[in-house]
Scaffold this motif. Structure first.
Motif, PDB file in Angstrom:
ATOM      1  N   ASP A  47       0.819  -1.210   0.000  1.00 34.10           N
ATOM      2  CA  ASP A  47       0.000   0.000   0.000  1.00 34.10           C
ATOM      3  C   ASP A  47       0.855   1.263   0.000  1.00 34.10           C
ATOM      4  O   ASP A  47       0.415   2.322  -0.440  1.00 34.10           O
ATOM      5  N   ASN A  48       2.083   1.161   0.519  1.00 38.58           N
ATOM      6  CA  ASN A  48       2.986   2.308   0.566  1.00 38.58           C
ATOM      7  C   ASN A  48       4.421   1.801   0.590  1.00 38.58           C
ATOM      8  O   ASN A  48       4.667   0.587   0.651  1.00 38.58           O
ATOM      9  N   ASN A  76      -3.787   1.237  -6.757  1.00 42.22           N
ATOM     10  CA  ASN A  76      -3.684  -0.181  -6.425  1.00 42.22           C
ATOM     11  C   ASN A  76      -4.923  -0.979  -6.808  1.00 42.22           C
ATOM     12  O   ASN A  76      -4.833  -2.160  -7.168  1.00 42.22           O
ATOM     13  N   LYS A  77      -6.092  -0.360  -6.753  1.00 45.90           N
ATOM     14  CA  LYS A  77      -7.342  -1.100  -6.955  1.00 45.90           C
ATOM     15  C   LYS A  77      -7.952  -0.907  -8.339  1.00 45.90           C
ATOM     16  O   LYS A  77      -8.955  -1.542  -8.671  1.00 45.90           O
TER      17      LYS A  77
END
Length: 337
Positions: A96-97, A184-185
């Protein structure tokens, strides 16, 4: 080796060493997906350190704050082993990061507050941002996923049995703000065609660590590129020779990179492209000439209108040095006719 202030490494003259972080006890070799391997054994970093640390009192804590603080305070040096694993980044899951876990960052800060000779060993498969803690530690070693013998390999680097000579194959940004937004999604995303050092060059950004960065326990001096010819045709070759000298006190290896940029291209092109590189091993005080060659056709660009490779005639610049950092590069001009 990404950072080494005050010659914190190698761990010479150390009588007591604190090893902190649960990853120090893990045989952390990466993904559990299609790239998963099952080695006959793995060596953790803690095992590797204990094997080499003859005459050194090695104390370990997985990260309990009070004990970690005590061990760091009462040791000559502290090695904090933190980073990522298969649950964080794998075939079916992106990060995520780019930061470490908050608990890892706090462990680094805790150790650094108690011990000026704090070394961070990072485990992971890609760039890790270091905002908020890099300036507090003396050294940073990027171990990646070091494999079944990784613990021994990391320990040998820490204690100076091996002089680090790895070079970053990617750019480490100062923060995620320096990168294009990661969706990301999303099922479909359009990105700029520049990535890595080309992106940073195009945007005029200074990374945390540039492509090709890597320190050594010795120092090197790089001469300017000397070209065999400053003008050649489509069937010719760019040949550059760079004199490299080991100006330090121990033997070591370095890498010389050759980038090429077009001065006035007919279409937008990267400011520079990596075209060749070579590794060279040098004894203290030794010098060697490193030769790098590139066929002229390798300087071509792909033309979407012609659906073919096109070699543009004109002026170019050859840039050589130890990394993609413009401050480390020296240049020589040439022309393609």
């Amino acid at each position: 080796l990404l950072k080494n202030d005050g010659a914190a490494l190698p761990l010479a003259g150390v009588k007591s060493l604190a090893v902190l972080g649960m990853l120090a006890t893990k045989g952390n070799i990466g993904d559990n997906g299609s790239s998963k391997v099952t080695p006959p054994y793995t060596v953790s970093i803690l095992q590797g350190i204990k094997k080499l640390a003859s005459g050194v009192k090695v104390s370990f804590c997985g990260g309990v704050p009070a004990r970690s603080k005590m061990l760091a305070k009462n040791s000559d040096a502290a090695v904090v082993v933190v980073g990522l694993g298969a649950k964080d980044e794998n075939e079916g899951n992106d990060r995520d990061n780019l930061t470490l876990r908050p608990a890892d960052i706090e462990l680094i800060k805790l150790a650094a507050a108690e011990n000026k000779r704090t070394i961070v060993a990072l485990i992971g498969g890609s760039a890790i941002t270091m905002d908020g803690w890099l300036d507090q530690v003396s050294a940073v070693l990027m171990a990646w996923y070091p494999g079944m013998e990784g613990g021994n390999a990391v320990a040998r680097a820490l204690f100076g049995q091996v002089n680090p000579s790895g070079r970053l194959p990617i750019v480490f940004p100062k923060s995620e703000d320096q990168l294009f937004k990661f969706e990301n999604k999303e099922l479909k995303v359009k990105y700029d065609h520049y990535h890595g050092y080309r992106w940073f060059d195009d945007k005029g950004l200074e990374p945390l660590f540039p492509f090709g960065h890597g320190l050594s326990y010795t120092t090197f001096e790089y001469g300017p590129p000397k070209l065999d010819a400053t003008e050649f045709g489509a069937g010719g070759k760019l040949a550059a020779t760079v004199e490299v000298k080991n100006t330090g006190a121990v033997a070591g290896e370095t890498v010389v990179f050759l980038f090429v940029g077009a001065k006035n291209p007919p279409v937008k092109r990267p400011k520079k492209d990596l075209r060749a590189f070579a590794r060279v091993a040098l004894q203290p005080g030794e010098s060697k000439s490193v030769r790098l060659e590139v066929d002229a056709q390798e300087l071509a660009r792909f033309c979407m209108m012609k659906m073919d490779w096109v070699l543009d005639p004109g002026d170019y610049v050859a840039l050589t040095g130890p990394s993609a950092d413009p401050a480390t590069l020296q240049e020589a001009g040439f022309s393609v006719k």
